[in-house]
Motif scaffolding. Structure first.
Motif, PDB file in Angstrom:
ATOM      1  N   VAL A 127      13.326   3.516   8.998  1.00  0.00           N
ATOM      2  CA  VAL A 127      12.561   4.245   7.990  1.00  0.00           C
ATOM      3  C   VAL A 127      11.310   3.450   7.637  1.00  0.00           C
ATOM      4  O   VAL A 127      11.395   2.278   7.267  1.00  0.00           O
ATOM      5  N   GLU A 128      10.163   4.078   7.775  1.00  0.00           N
ATOM      6  CA  GLU A 128       8.908   3.418   7.430  1.00  0.00           C
ATOM      7  C   GLU A 128       8.743   3.403   5.912  1.00  0.00           C
ATOM      8  O   GLU A 128       8.831   4.442   5.257  1.00  0.00           O
ATOM      9  N   ARG A 129       8.530   2.240   5.356  1.00  0.00           N
ATOM     10  CA  ARG A 129       8.431   2.117   3.907  1.00  0.00           C
ATOM     11  C   ARG A 129       7.115   2.702   3.386  1.00  0.00           C
ATOM     12  O   ARG A 129       6.077   2.601   4.034  1.00  0.00           O
ATOM     13  N   PHE A 130       7.191   3.308   2.194  1.00  0.00           N
ATOM     14  CA  PHE A 130       6.001   3.899   1.586  1.00  0.00           C
ATOM     15  C   PHE A 130       5.481   3.063   0.420  1.00  0.00           C
ATOM     16  O   PHE A 130       4.552   3.470  -0.264  1.00  0.00           O
ATOM     17  N   ASP A 131       6.084   1.893   0.198  1.00  0.00           N
ATOM     18  CA  ASP A 131       5.651   1.031  -0.911  1.00  0.00           C
ATOM     19  C   ASP A 131       4.837  -0.160  -0.433  1.00  0.00           C
ATOM     20  O   ASP A 131       4.478  -1.021  -1.236  1.00  0.00           O
ATOM     21  N   VAL A 132       4.529  -0.234   0.869  1.00  0.00           N
ATOM     22  CA  VAL A 132       3.754  -1.337   1.417  1.00  0.00           C
ATOM     23  C   VAL A 132       2.623  -0.790   2.282  1.00  0.00           C
ATOM     24  O   VAL A 132       2.660   0.357   2.743  1.00  0.00           O
ATOM     25  N   SER A 133       1.615  -1.631   2.515  1.00  0.00           N
ATOM     26  CA  SER A 133       0.503  -1.252   3.382  1.00  0.00           C
ATOM     27  C   SER A 133       0.900  -1.422   4.844  1.00  0.00           C
ATOM     28  O   SER A 133       1.999  -1.891   5.158  1.00  0.00           O
ATOM     29  N   GLU A 134      -0.015  -1.068   5.745  1.00  0.00           N
ATOM     30  CA  GLU A 134       0.247  -1.243   7.177  1.00  0.00           C
ATOM     31  C   GLU A 134       0.433  -2.702   7.547  1.00  0.00           C
ATOM     32  O   GLU A 134       1.027  -3.025   8.566  1.00  0.00           O
ATOM     33  N   GLN A 135      -0.096  -3.592   6.698  1.00  0.00           N
ATOM     34  CA  GLN A 135       0.068  -5.030   6.936  1.00  0.00           C
ATOM     35  C   GLN A 135       1.344  -5.577   6.281  1.00  0.00           C
ATOM     36  O   GLN A 135       1.610  -6.769   6.343  1.00  0.00           O
ATOM     37  N   GLY A 136       2.118  -4.696   5.637  1.00  0.00           N
ATOM     38  CA  GLY A 136       3.353  -5.150   4.994  1.00  0.00           C
ATOM     39  C   GLY A 136       3.139  -5.722   3.611  1.00  0.00           C
ATOM     40  O   GLY A 136       4.038  -6.375   3.064  1.00  0.00           O
ATOM     41  N   VAL A 137       1.977  -5.497   3.004  1.00  0.00           N
ATOM     42  CA  VAL A 137       1.699  -6.005   1.660  1.00  0.00           C
ATOM     43  C   VAL A 137       2.180  -4.981   0.629  1.00  0.00           C
ATOM     44  O   VAL A 137       1.808  -3.808   0.710  1.00  0.00           O
ATOM     45  N   PRO A 138       3.005  -5.382  -0.334  1.00  0.00           N
ATOM     46  CA  PRO A 138       3.456  -4.434  -1.361  1.00  0.00           C
ATOM     47  C   PRO A 138       2.273  -3.823  -2.114  1.00  0.00           C
ATOM     48  O   PRO A 138       1.382  -4.532  -2.571  1.00  0.00           O
ATOM     49  N   THR A 139       2.281  -2.508  -2.230  1.00  0.00           N
ATOM     50  CA  THR A 139       1.184  -1.801  -2.885  1.00  0.00           C
ATOM     51  C   THR A 139       1.639  -0.962  -4.078  1.00  0.00           C
ATOM     52  O   THR A 139       0.859  -0.708  -4.982  1.00  0.00           O
ATOM     53  N   HIS A 140       2.895  -0.519  -4.075  1.00  0.00           N
ATOM     54  CA  HIS A 140       3.370   0.431  -5.074  1.00  0.00           C
ATOM     55  C   HIS A 140       4.579  -0.092  -5.843  1.00  0.00           C
ATOM     56  O   HIS A 140       5.458  -0.741  -5.270  1.00  0.00           O
ATOM     57  N   GLY A 141       4.589   0.221  -7.129  1.00  0.00           N
ATOM     58  CA  GLY A 141       5.796   0.045  -7.901  1.00  0.00           C
ATOM     59  C   GLY A 141       6.782   1.140  -7.547  1.00  0.00           C
ATOM     60  O   GLY A 141       6.391   2.219  -7.068  1.00  0.00           O
ATOM     61  N   PHE A 142       8.056   0.879  -7.776  1.00  0.00           N
ATOM     62  CA  PHE A 142       9.113   1.827  -7.417  1.00  0.00           C
ATOM     63  C   PHE A 142      10.173   1.813  -8.503  1.00  0.00           C
ATOM     64  O   PHE A 142      10.662   0.737  -8.886  1.00  0.00           O
ATOM     65  N   GLU A 143      10.519   2.982  -9.031  1.00  0.00           N
ATOM     66  CA  GLU A 143      11.590   3.073 -10.036  1.00  0.00           C
ATOM     67  C   GLU A 143      12.363   4.364  -9.825  1.00  0.00           C
ATOM     68  O   GLU A 143      11.776   5.448  -9.812  1.00  0.00           O
TER      69      GLU A 143
END
Length: 449
Positions: free
Chosen positions: A216-232
């Protein structure tokens, strides 16, 4: 024990236990945008929670098989509290917030994983269990075997100047177990029923060649794997611990999540949730609980529902085939919801009956189309035949239960495709009503309307 709490790789608060309470204390100088949780904005006074960790920090703690593995591997470092568990796994997880022992750095020193090779391997239960053990250092919830691991490519990108250097994996890897065989195949095609309509964001997935593993491709990180989004998730927003993810209602989930939505995007977001909920009824996913509905954001001005994730045809497994929907709607937990769902969509989501009927039809037609793909896939790989048969039978029931019985003769279902494929009747339920992730030893929770 004190833990540092980071947002985007910068330490903004500390988390610790004080007598019988857990305390989140923001550091002096923390900016308003450094909030750890929507429920705990930056302020001078500490945020206290009695007896257990704050729900936000518990939302991604490992469960099931992964938790058992972590207890085996890191037992001497655990003192029986969730705080010690978070100290081990909190450095890498879902969302922009990480937690480490005081003075520690986010991330984990793990061997990179080659995703392309993973997708082509043959995955026995023992083989996947070994992978989970190797990467058992991430904070990720869920009962099925799963893990987060750095992809081999994640170490290559050049980071923009001035940006946080924390990198993590772009993927979550999920495997099958004895009670949910061919889970990768099941979830891939179940998700596709909604994905192919292109009406709302859906988590992107890839299935392994053997059908046992889903990446599953994560939607909380950038293409470089840097966290971009909060998640709750809704469970945490309701103040519930993870084991009470079934102990609420759809109405309460809507109320808890929409409270943080900007008014300008409310209508579109409630429609997004409507597509998500309806899909579960079409494909017969009884495990859409309060942890599988969540918000993500980069700031308070762009809070929205996450891309849809974790849709599985649970009815395809005889052990779970008799399970009703996880969350009640208008006090009812039944697949044959009649007009209940239509009224809920109209009164709670602002979706009028005509639009509701159109959404039902589009999903039913998509299920018929994807059902054909499932049957074709099973022709090419005979070992998928059993799970494919169970899935299309479940979808056929989902389609017929949602459509208006007065108009049903006008519509086709999957009966013809099932007959043409030579499928026998679906295997009957095993007689129990087991909910995925819930122990049979627990009493039924009381639900409030």
């Amino acid at each position: 024990m004190r833990l540092d709490v980071q947002v985007g790789g910068r330490t903004v608060a500390q988390l610790y236990r004080e007598r019988d309470e857990y305390v989140l204390k923001y550091l002096p100088g923390a900016a308003p945008e450094d909030f750890v949780s929507l429920t705990m904005p930056v302020r001078e006074a500490p945020w206290r929670w009695p007896r257990d960790l704050h729900p936000f920090f518990r939302q991604n703690l490992p469960e099931g098989f992964l938790l058992a593995v972590i207890r085996e591997e890191f037992g001497p470092l655990l003192d029986g509290t969730d705080l010690s568990l978070l100290a081990i796994v909190g450095g890498m997880g879902v969302g922009r917030v990480t937690v480490t022992p005081e003075g520690g750095s986010p991330g984990a020193d793990l061997t990179p994983l080659h995703i392309e090779s993973l997708l082509k391997e043959e995955h026995t239960t023992a083989h996947f269990a070994a992978l989970v053990r190797r990467y058992a250092r991430a904070s990720i919830s869920g009962m099925v075997p799963k893990f987060i691991a750095p992809q081999a490519d994640d170490f290559a990108p050049v980071m923009p100047p001035g940006k946080p250097t924390l990198r993590t994996s772009r993927y979550i890897v999920k495997g099958s177990d004895d009670s949910t065989p061919w889970l990768g195949f099941n979830e891939f095609y179940s998700m596709r029923v909604l994905e192919r309509l292109e009406v709302v964001p859906v988590a992107r997935t890839r299935m392994s060649d053997d059908g046992r593993v889903l990446v599953v491709e994560r939607f909380d990180v950038s293409e470089q794997g840097v966290p971009t989004h909060g998640f709750e998730d809704a469970c945490a927003l309701l103040g519930l611990p993870p084991h009470e993810k079934y102990a609420t209602t759809t109405e309460r989930v809507v109320q808890a999540t929409r409270a943080y939505m900007p008014a300008a995007r409310m209508r579109a977001q409630l429609e997004h949730l409507g597509w998500h909920l309806l899909t579960n009824y079409v494909v017969r996913n009884s495990d859409c609980h309060a942890k599988n509905i969540a918000l993500h954001y980069t700031s308070l001005s762009d809070v929205s529902y996450t891309p849809v994730y974790d849709i599985v045809t649970t009815q395809a497994y005889p052990r779970y085939a008799a399970s009703p929907p996880a969350l009640a709607v208008d006090g009812r937990q039944a697949w044959g919801a009649g007009k209940t769902l239509e009224r809920f969509f109209n009164s709670r989501l602002g979706i009028p009956p005509r639009q509701y009927a159109e959404m039902v039809e589009r999903l039913c037609e998509s299920a018929i189309a994807v059902g054909g793909e499932v049957i074709e896939a099973a022709k090419n790989e005979p070992r998928w035949r059993s799970i494919a048969k169970q899935m299309v039978h479940a979808w056929n029931e989902g389609i017929s239960s949602l459509r208006d019985p007065k108009r049903a003769p006008q519509f086709r279902g999957l009966d013809g495709a099932i007959t043409a494929a030579g499928f026998s009747d679906a295997a009957p339920p095993d007689g129990s009503r087991v909910v995925i992730g819930r122990s049979e030893l627990l009493a039924s929770p009381r639900r409030k309307p």
